[in-house]
Design a protein around this motif. Sequence first.
Motif, short mmCIF file in Angstrom:
data_model
loop_
_atom_site.label_atom_id
_atom_site.label_comp_id
_atom_site.label_asym_id
_atom_site.label_seq_id
_atom_site.Cartn_x
_atom_site.Cartn_y
_atom_site.Cartn_z
N MET B 19 10.84 9.13 -1.98
CA MET B 19 10.80 8.53 -0.63
C MET B 19 11.92 9.11 0.24
N LEU B 20 13.12 9.23 -0.34
CA LEU B 20 14.24 9.73 0.44
C LEU B 20 14.08 11.21 0.77
N GLN B 21 13.36 11.92 -0.10
CA GLN B 21 13.08 13.31 0.21
C GLN B 21 12.12 13.42 1.40
N LEU B 95 6.79 -1.01 -0.87
CA LEU B 95 5.42 -0.72 -1.31
C LEU B 95 5.31 0.27 -2.47
N TYR B 96 6.34 0.35 -3.29
CA TYR B 96 6.18 1.10 -4.54
C TYR B 96 6.89 0.34 -5.66
N LEU B 183 5.68 -14.08 -10.57
CA LEU B 183 6.05 -13.31 -9.39
C LEU B 183 5.37 -11.95 -9.39
N ASP B 184 4.85 -11.54 -8.23
CA ASP B 184 4.46 -10.14 -8.04
C ASP B 184 5.63 -9.45 -7.37
N PHE B 185 5.99 -8.28 -7.87
CA PHE B 185 7.14 -7.65 -7.22
C PHE B 185 6.88 -6.18 -6.89
N SER B 186 7.72 -5.65 -6.03
CA SER B 186 7.75 -4.23 -5.73
C SER B 186 9.15 -3.92 -5.23
N THR B 211 8.87 6.43 6.58
CA THR B 211 8.15 7.05 5.46
C THR B 211 7.04 6.14 4.95
N LEU B 212 7.04 4.88 5.36
CA LEU B 212 6.11 3.92 4.77
C LEU B 212 4.76 3.98 5.46
N PRO B 213 3.68 3.77 4.70
CA PRO B 213 2.35 3.72 5.31
C PRO B 213 2.27 2.54 6.26
N GLU B 214 1.43 2.67 7.30
CA GLU B 214 1.36 1.60 8.28
C GLU B 214 0.53 0.43 7.82
#
Lengths: 419, 467
Positions: B19-21, B95-96, B183-186, B211-214
């Motif tokens: 993501m940072l890349q 979201l990952y 719990l659902d987590f990300s 970087t995140l999808p809309e």
Amino acid sequence: MKIQRCKGMRDLSPAEMTVFRLVEGISRDTCAGWGYQEVRTPTIEHLHLFTSAGTLTPGMLGKVYSFLDWDGWSGERVVLRPDSTIPVARLYTESLQGKGLARLFYATNIFIFEEAGEKTRERWQCGAELIGAGSAMADTELIALSLEVLKKLGLKGVELRLSHAGLIKALLGKLGLSPEEQSRMFDRILDGDAEALAQVSRESPEVGNILKPFLSLKGQSPGFLRNQRALLARSMPEVRPHLDDFLQAVALLDELGVKYQINIASGAGFEYYTGMIFQLFIGKEKVGGGGRYDALIPSMGGGDVPASGFALYLDRLISLVSPETFAGSAAEKVLVRVKSADAMKEAFKAAENLRGAGYVAELDLDGQKTDARWMLEVRSEAPKFALIDNVKSKRVRYKTFNEVLKQLEGEGGDKDSPA
Amino acid sequence: MAIKIALPKGRLLRKTAAMLQKAAWGLDEYHSNMGFYRPRSQKFPDVLMRVFHEKDIPIQIAMGNYDLGICCLDWIEELLVKYPSSDLVKVRDLLYGEGALYVAATSVPEDLRQNGAPVRIASEYPNLAEAFALRKRMSRFSIFPVWGAAEAYPPENADMVLISAKASAELAEYGMVPVSKMLDFSAFLIANRNRWETKNLDKLVTSICDTLPEVEKKAPVKDEVDSTEIKTRNRAGETAVDAVRLALPDGHQQQPTVNLLNRAGIGIDDYPSETGNRRPEINIDGVTVKVIRPQDMPLQVANGNFDLAITGWDWLTEHLDQFPSSPVKELLDLKSSKVRIVAVVSRELSVDNTGGLRQLIAEREEPFRVASEYVNIADKYARDNRLGHYRVIPTWGATEAFLPEDADLLIENTETGRTIARHNLKIIDTLFESTGCLIGNTDAVSAVKDRRIEALIKRLRAAVEDV
């Protein structure tokens, strides 16, 4: 480095401690007058004492100081006592079971981890538990006892609010909830969520129509409960025994001339209540409360023993009591001053004799100013004593201590008997 | 003041690096778990970055040591469930790194509130496990906080576990069914509340959010397991009453342990296991084996969950420092895996011994910070050496990254001292030397079992002396 006390903890200054002891003392004397005996339970208890259903609500359990102690390798936690009633019930079950009626009282601290605001995390309570009696008369005894303590403290405008846990549970039973939802709803009501019941009755209108007046109205007499009973008897026969039980106690209070307000939809945060619940208010401030908890001791394996009790909140009471009401009850103070270096022994002796005669004798260490009326100067050679009256600005010399005492007692017409 | 951000190692590292890349941060050394903890960004040269074990990140943010951090929601909730007023803001779901926390058991218990015996719950998430137990109104429960391998405990050593899994199907792999999904987590971008309110963090936040999808995250797919699918792999048969239950270590302690067993002429199948089997077969009658974390062994032996375990003297000491009355003792020094437990400070600090430390502490206002995986050893060391107003910061590894900004002293183990030197740190004291050891419970068991234990110790002792 600045030294500070822990967050949420409070110190009690000498002035505050004076009021604290006064309130505690009046509570103790009053309870003793009704035949109650004092007990003290440990600060640390097992967590599981408080987790069983019918003890503390999850809301309260979330605020418990729990930790592993040095024997904690089993993974079971201990807690700083979060409640004062459950440990007394444990004490009864462990060591007083089978010995008949127990009237017990205590003054103790409890610990609640409050994150919000200025609330203190260590709180003091004076309370009483009446174990082994299940009558309306027993409920009334506790209410009368708690009111007597508040009266002796000189507190005015005490308001008594009544509810009934058995009744709340029976009403909840009519709402078509699963047992789990029912107990969650009960927890919410007892955690003080007054909206909870109203909300459920909205969801179930037919029951709601019956409940609504019951929940929203506030009764002031047994007539209120009789009216409700007339209304509910046919559609909800199962609430009748609880209403009858409630009515008995209320009728008795009425006969004794005790004023009260019936407000069913008010709780106290303690799941262990099974019968009448009462709360004491002064203005907006809740200063105490209690109720019947007939299922607690059976759940601990202590046999089928009914019980009820109450606790008064010491921290709130000490801020409400005006100590002046009780002024004059303390012993009179005499400051003892050494006038020649070799009179030290004499001064200690004189102070001891003063204390023996019922005075507070304070040694003057550094020429301190005093608020005491009397000052006694002590020399090694005759006349050994000089008594100074700061009120009358008078100074008289005496050869013997007995003469000093005689003078103090003669002048002490305005002093309460020091003995 | 420079912005400080805490980045995760471990399970989130690869996707966070990607993501940072994508955000063109141009990081120099954030791509492997190799122990580099101070990446630098070409795009944000002034931003100070540190790499931590994920579990440490919410604590570092709440304490205000870092302005921003990236970690999964499970560790955030583990902190917040116990300390709800922590100064931590959940800024954005990234979201990952999706997964879920399940309470699981080998079979669904009929009533969770077993009145009587405590319900034993093993978990890396002890606070969430306790919250679960309280919410379910269990009257008595024991929480076993474990460093890992929780899935190996049921049914013999724990009634339930609270573990993370990608989906409940993963639980079936362990031979378990979900009792409850907690719990659902990300992964989340989190911030310190105070910094979020006062500091300009917008450039970093924008660069990450771009970087995140809309599209908004879809509602999680309903995730149920058919209990008939459960594999029987981990369903061990009833352990015979007199069977000796032996715990063997996972991780890098495995090879020395295998060598020892070989020298003692004891055969063992599938250990170390490539498939993650935690119940290898040993060729001695009346002995069963489970593979768990060496850190967790003393507590398990104390509780009678195991009769014998191969762990390190360091972890035994850690346990006894916390629970001095524990019935666990060393039965045999295995003389392997020798490390020193040392006190470490930054090389920049002009202190060479504990006397110097005391002087330093006396002169400063803030509390002295001791970071360690060995919380109780560190606490005892600070007490014994009268380090004044100190604070022990528990860590979950990568402790070297804490000095000098986020801690003043480390209590660490070291084999050669090279890692310590590489991080520009120095050793000022050696607490003790630690080697592998066989531990057992001082409480008597059955006569048959005692004989079996004796025999096993004898074989191992011969093997140790054989070297």
